[in-house]
Design a protein around this motif. Structure first.
Motif, PDB file in Angstrom:
ATOM      1  N   PHE A  32     -16.234  33.316  -0.546  1.00 46.69           N
ATOM      2  CA  PHE A  32     -15.003  34.020  -0.887  1.00 46.69           C
ATOM      3  C   PHE A  32     -15.136  34.757  -2.211  1.00 46.69           C
ATOM      4  O   PHE A  32     -15.975  34.424  -3.035  1.00 46.69           O
ATOM      5  N   GLU A  33     -14.272  35.737  -2.396  1.00 47.23           N
ATOM      6  CA  GLU A  33     -14.197  36.428  -3.685  1.00 47.23           C
ATOM      7  C   GLU A  33     -13.626  35.469  -4.721  1.00 47.23           C
ATOM      8  O   GLU A  33     -12.887  34.575  -4.354  1.00 47.23           O
ATOM      9  N   PRO A  34     -13.947  35.616  -5.968  1.00 46.53           N
ATOM     10  CA  PRO A  34     -14.848  36.633  -6.488  1.00 46.53           C
ATOM     11  C   PRO A  34     -16.312  36.281  -6.204  1.00 46.53           C
ATOM     12  O   PRO A  34     -16.643  35.117  -5.967  1.00 46.53           O
ATOM     13  N   PHE A  35     -17.136  37.284  -6.202  1.00 45.94           N
ATOM     14  CA  PHE A  35     -18.577  37.138  -6.018  1.00 45.94           C
ATOM     15  C   PHE A  35     -18.958  36.652  -4.617  1.00 45.94           C
ATOM     16  O   PHE A  35     -19.956  35.957  -4.447  1.00 45.94           O
ATOM     17  N   ALA A  36     -18.184  37.013  -3.601  1.00 43.28           N
ATOM     18  CA  ALA A  36     -18.525  36.620  -2.228  1.00 43.28           C
ATOM     19  C   ALA A  36     -19.936  37.103  -1.904  1.00 43.28           C
ATOM     20  O   ALA A  36     -20.311  38.231  -2.227  1.00 43.28           O
ATOM     21  N   GLY A  37     -20.727  36.219  -1.298  1.00 47.27           N
ATOM     22  CA  GLY A  37     -22.088  36.552  -0.926  1.00 47.27           C
ATOM     23  C   GLY A  37     -23.116  36.328  -2.016  1.00 47.27           C
ATOM     24  O   GLY A  37     -24.315  36.395  -1.760  1.00 47.27           O
ATOM     25  N   ARG A  38     -22.681  36.072  -3.240  1.00 46.36           N
ATOM     26  CA  ARG A  38     -23.619  35.831  -4.347  1.00 46.36           C
ATOM     27  C   ARG A  38     -23.952  34.357  -4.453  1.00 46.36           C
ATOM     28  O   ARG A  38     -23.167  33.486  -4.067  1.00 46.36           O
ATOM     29  N   TRP A  39     -25.111  34.068  -4.994  1.00 47.57           N
ATOM     30  CA  TRP A  39     -25.523  32.688  -5.239  1.00 47.57           C
ATOM     31  C   TRP A  39     -24.802  32.150  -6.468  1.00 47.57           C
ATOM     32  O   TRP A  39     -24.559  32.881  -7.431  1.00 47.57           O
ATOM     33  N   ALA A  40     -24.463  30.869  -6.421  1.00 48.90           N
ATOM     34  CA  ALA A  40     -23.728  30.218  -7.504  1.00 48.90           C
ATOM     35  C   ALA A  40     -24.079  28.737  -7.512  1.00 48.90           C
ATOM     36  O   ALA A  40     -24.650  28.207  -6.556  1.00 48.90           O
ATOM     37  N   LEU A  41     -23.710  28.086  -8.577  1.00 43.48           N
ATOM     38  CA  LEU A  41     -23.833  26.635  -8.637  1.00 43.48           C
ATOM     39  C   LEU A  41     -22.772  26.002  -7.741  1.00 43.48           C
ATOM     40  O   LEU A  41     -21.669  26.539  -7.620  1.00 43.48           O
ATOM     41  N   PRO A  42     -23.075  24.865  -7.152  1.00 42.81           N
ATOM     42  CA  PRO A  42     -22.021  24.134  -6.438  1.00 42.81           C
ATOM     43  C   PRO A  42     -20.943  23.715  -7.433  1.00 42.81           C
ATOM     44  O   PRO A  42     -21.257  23.263  -8.541  1.00 42.81           O
ATOM     45  N   GLY A  43     -19.706  23.873  -7.038  1.00 41.52           N
ATOM     46  CA  GLY A  43     -18.626  23.478  -7.928  1.00 41.52           C
ATOM     47  C   GLY A  43     -17.289  23.937  -7.401  1.00 41.52           C
ATOM     48  O   GLY A  43     -17.204  24.579  -6.356  1.00 41.52           O
ATOM     49  N   GLY A  44     -16.255  23.601  -8.153  1.00 39.23           N
ATOM     50  CA  GLY A  44     -14.921  24.003  -7.746  1.00 39.23           C
ATOM     51  C   GLY A  44     -13.852  23.362  -8.596  1.00 39.23           C
ATOM     52  O   GLY A  44     -14.133  22.763  -9.639  1.00 39.23           O
ATOM     53  N   HIS A  45     -12.636  23.485  -8.126  1.00 42.87           N
ATOM     54  CA  HIS A  45     -11.478  23.018  -8.883  1.00 42.87           C
ATOM     55  C   HIS A  45     -11.415  21.500  -9.013  1.00 42.87           C
ATOM     56  O   HIS A  45     -11.764  20.779  -8.079  1.00 42.87           O
ATOM     57  N   VAL A  46     -10.940  21.063 -10.159  1.00 47.72           N
ATOM     58  CA  VAL A  46     -10.666  19.651 -10.405  1.00 47.72           C
ATOM     59  C   VAL A  46      -9.273  19.371  -9.844  1.00 47.72           C
ATOM     60  O   VAL A  46      -8.316  20.071 -10.162  1.00 47.72           O
ATOM     61  N   ASP A  47      -9.172  18.360  -8.980  1.00 45.39           N
ATOM     62  CA  ASP A  47      -7.887  18.012  -8.383  1.00 45.39           C
ATOM     63  C   ASP A  47      -6.996  17.285  -9.398  1.00 45.39           C
ATOM     64  O   ASP A  47      -7.486  16.690 -10.365  1.00 45.39           O
ATOM     65  N   ALA A  48      -5.698  17.321  -9.160  1.00 43.88           N
ATOM     66  CA  ALA A  48      -4.746  16.618 -10.025  1.00 43.88           C
ATOM     67  C   ALA A  48      -5.120  15.147 -10.113  1.00 43.88           C
ATOM     68  O   ALA A  48      -5.410  14.503  -9.096  1.00 43.88           O
ATOM     69  N   GLY A  49      -5.167  14.613 -11.321  1.00 45.14           N
ATOM     70  CA  GLY A  49      -5.478  13.207 -11.539  1.00 45.14           C
ATOM     71  C   GLY A  49      -6.951  12.861 -11.435  1.00 45.14           C
ATOM     72  O   GLY A  49      -7.319  11.689 -11.548  1.00 45.14           O
ATOM     73  N   GLU A  50      -7.807  13.845 -11.225  1.00 44.05           N
ATOM     74  CA  GLU A  50      -9.238  13.600 -11.031  1.00 44.05           C
ATOM     75  C   GLU A  50     -10.009  13.839 -12.326  1.00 44.05           C
ATOM     76  O   GLU A  50      -9.718  14.783 -13.063  1.00 44.05           O
TER      77      GLU A  50
END
Length: 140
Positions: A32-50
């Protein structure tokens, strides 16, 4: 008083593994955008309380199918503009695996693979992930 901005918290993982004398890093291809199709580190949003480290471990498993126990903090990346969606702060963690388990892309990753670090840094990674990898190299 200055203007307020919403700050979002994310977590990224720099997983390294040696293969035939060459250090590799685990990357995902963004779906997904931003940077759809580009290589990136695995990662993402921190959930509430996490906790941030827990989120890093969860995101790595969700996007690549690889579970790890030990993570070391590389640092927090806070520069305004590091994400075109708004103000994002990421806690980046690193781990070194003894081998390269086969990743299985899932969640919002369209692909996951191990790349030699030098190749990864030459591909034009998403966000500031090249800098995070360079910093993680200093930690290992």
């Amino acid at each position: 008083m200055g203007t307020r901005e919403t700050v979002r918290l994310t977590a990224d993982v720099v997983a390294f593994a040696p293969h035939r004398g060459v250090l590799h890093v685990l990357l995902i291809r963004r779906g997904f955008e931003p940077f759809a199709g580009r290589w990136a580190l695995p990662g993402g949003h921190v959930d509430a309380g996490e906790q941030v480290e827990t989120a890093a471990r969860r995101e790595l498993a969700e996007e690549t199918g690889i579970a790890v126990d030990a993570l070391r903090l590389v640092g927090f990346y806070t520069a305004p503009g590091r994400d075109p969606r708004g103000r994002y702060v990421t806690g980046a963690y690193t781990t070194v695996l003894p081998d390269m388990p086969a990743p299985v892309a899932a969640d919002d990753a369209t692909a996951a693979r191990w790349l030699p670090v030098s190749d990864a840094l030459a591909t034009g990674l998403a966000f500031d992930h090249a800098q995070i990898i360079r910093d993680a190299l200093k930690e290992n």
